[in-house]
Design an enzyme around this catalytic site. Sequence first.
Site, mmCIF file in Angstrom:
data_model
loop_
_atom_site.group_PDB
_atom_site.id
_atom_site.type_symbol
_atom_site.label_atom_id
_atom_site.label_comp_id
_atom_site.label_asym_id
_atom_site.label_seq_id
_atom_site.Cartn_x
_atom_site.Cartn_y
_atom_site.Cartn_z
ATOM 1 N N LYS A 82 0.852 -1.203 0.000
ATOM 2 C CA LYS A 82 0.000 0.000 0.000
ATOM 3 C C LYS A 82 0.882 1.245 0.000
ATOM 4 O O LYS A 82 1.877 1.311 0.727
ATOM 5 C CB LYS A 82 -0.922 -0.028 1.232
ATOM 6 C CG LYS A 82 -2.012 1.047 1.216
ATOM 7 C CD LYS A 82 -2.934 0.901 2.418
ATOM 8 C CE LYS A 82 -4.042 1.936 2.424
ATOM 9 N NZ LYS A 82 -4.885 1.854 3.637
ATOM 10 N N SER A 157 -9.818 2.140 2.592
ATOM 11 C CA SER A 157 -8.944 2.877 1.696
ATOM 12 C C SER A 157 -7.969 1.981 0.927
ATOM 13 O O SER A 157 -7.367 2.411 -0.039
ATOM 14 C CB SER A 157 -8.123 3.903 2.482
ATOM 15 O OG SER A 157 -7.271 3.229 3.402
ATOM 16 N N SER A 181 -9.955 -0.199 6.827
ATOM 17 C CA SER A 181 -9.365 -0.072 5.489
ATOM 18 C C SER A 181 -8.674 -1.326 4.971
ATOM 19 O O SER A 181 -8.312 -1.387 3.796
ATOM 20 C CB SER A 181 -8.369 1.091 5.454
ATOM 21 O OG SER A 181 -9.054 2.306 5.515
#
Lengths: 506, 108
Positions: A82, A157, A181
Site C-alpha cells: 500500500k 482505503s 481499510s
Amino acid sequence: MDASTLITTSAADLAGAIATGEVSSVEVTRAHLDRIAAVDGAVHAFLSVDEEGALAQAAAVDARIAAGERPGPLAGVPLALKDVLAQKGVPTTAGSKILEGWRPPYNATVTQRLLDAGVVILGKTNMDEFAMGSSTENSAYGPTHNPWDFTRVPGGSGGGSAAALAAFEAPLAIGTDTGGSIRQPAAFTGTVGVKPTYGGTSRFGQIALASSLDQPGPCGRTVLDTALLHEVIAGHDPKDQTSLDAPVPPVVAAARAGDVRGLRVGVVTELGGEGYAPEVEANFRATVDLLAELGAEVVEVSCPTFEYALAAYYLILPSEASSNLARFDAMRYGLRVGDDGTRSTEQVMALSREAGFGAEVKRRIIIGTYALSAGYRDAYYGSAQKVRTLVQQDFTAAFARADVLVSPTTPTAAFRLGERLDDPMAMYLNDLCTIPTNLAGNAAGSFPTGLTGDGLPIGFHVMAPHRADDRLYRVGAALERALTDRWGGPLLNRVPDPATTTEVTR
Amino acid sequence: MRSPDPRSCTVALSQDEVARLAQLARIDLSPAELAHLAPQLDVILEAVARVTDVATDDVAPTSHPVPMTNVFRADEVHDSLPVDEVLAMAPDREDDRFRVPRILGEEQ
C-alpha cells in the site's frame, strides 16, 4: 508451472516451490509483472510498479537459495505494498498529489521486514488519499475498479491492495487499517484481510492518518498466506513508541489448525438488522450456523455503546488527522505552490495545501480543526474519547462471555463507483462494523463467505481480544476449509477474468 | 463563532465559519468549495454530535487503545539520514538547508 498457474498458486505453495528450486523467484515475479501489464490498465490497483527493483530482489533471493540458505517462509514471493508505507527510493504518495513523486530516504519497519524476509515488492498500490475513504475513489490518481464488477468500488482505503489480490496481480498485499481499510476492501473483493492488535505491527514509516487508530496488516487470498505474512511483519519495534513488546501470537499454527471446536463465538446484537442488506444478513446467519456445525458454541452478546462508535470515530479521526497532516506544509518535501517571492510562508502553505489535498482530506481536516478549536474541544473530542472508554468496556464485557465476536464486515456488498461520493455520511456508514475494534485496539479480520445474487463477495467479520490475533485465524481457516469444500474450490476461482471483461475508461 | 454549549452541539456552520476554519488549517479554499463544503460539514457535525448523549461526567476519557508509557532511547550518537538524500526531496534548497518562503506576511 506455467504463467497462469504461477499467478493463481497460493503464496505458501509458491514459497515452497521456490525453496526447492522447482521454480525461481524471478520466474514467479516475471509472471506477476506480466499479469500487471496485462490487466492493471483496467483494474488500476497499482500507482507504481517497480519492475527493476522487484526483479533484482527476486534474483537476490534465488542467489541466496542457490547458496544453500533458507531465507524465510515467504522468500521469493511477490507482494503489493500500500502506497502509505515508505519504501526507500520508490515513489510513496499516500494517494495524494501533495506527495507526487516523493521518494522516501528510508524504509518503514514493515517494508524493511518484508525485504529482510525475501518478500519481493512489486509496487505500490492505489488507495484513498491519506487513507481517508471507504471506496478508493478519493485517490488523487483515479479510482481502482473491483475485479468482480468493474462498475463497483473495491472498498477503501486499501482498495488497490485488495484488488491486486482479486485480479491475481499479486499473491500477497499489505494494507493499513484505521477504521476498516483492510477488512472492508477484503469483504468487497472476496479476499482475506486482518487488522492486527494495535501495537502488534509497527507504524514507523507509515504516513500517519490517525495515530491512535492506524495499524498495518496482512492481506492474502488464503488464510494461511495471510497468517504467514502476519508473522513476517509483526513484532516489537523500538522505533515505534506504541509497539507492543510482547511475543507475536501463534497465527500460523492457528491457521494450520483451523479448529473451532469449543470456541465461544459471540454474535453482536447491535451489528445487524436495519440498514443491512438482506443477502448480507442471510449469509452472516448461515455462516454462524456453519461455525456451530463445526463445533463452536454460539452466544448472543450485546454491546450497547457500539451505536455511538461511528460518531466518536469521525471526531477522533479528523482531530488526529488535522494534526498529523500539518506536516504537509510545502516546506521540507512535497508540493509547493505560489513561491514566487511575493508571498509569505503562510500564504504558500495555504496555496500548496489547497492545491495538493483532495476534497475528502479537506473535509476531514476542517472537521478536526473545528472539533479541537477553543471551546468545542470538550464537547466534541473529549466526548468522543469518553465513548471510546465505553466501547472498550463493552468489548471487555463481551469477551468475558465469548472468545471471539462476529458480525458482517460491511452492511452491504460493494456499491457502484460514484454512488456515495457526494453523501459523506452514507459513505461513512460502511465502516459501522469495523470501527469499534479500531477504537478499542482489538484484532479483527474479514474472511470471504459467499456471493450475492449479483455475484459480489460478502465478508464475515471476526473480532478478538488484544494479543489474541490467533483466534481470528482459527475461525477463518475453519470457514475456509468448510466453504471451499462446499464451493468445490476457492471463491476467487469465480472472479471474472479482467482480460475478458470490457475495459472501463478511467 | 458562537459560544459553545458542551451539552448541545447542534450546529449550523456558515460559509464564513468554514472559511475561518480553513484559514486556521492553512487551506486556501475557493468560494465554490466553501459553498459545497459548508452544508456537508453541517450534516456530519450534526451526526457526530450524538457522542454527547452518553459522554457523561462519570466516564473517563480514553485517548489511546493501549496504556502509553514514555520510551527513552539510549543517548548515543548515530548517523542521521544523509543530508543530500533528504534535501533531494525538498521543494527548494540553498546549500545544505531547506529554503523556505519569507516568514513575515503583509500584516507584519
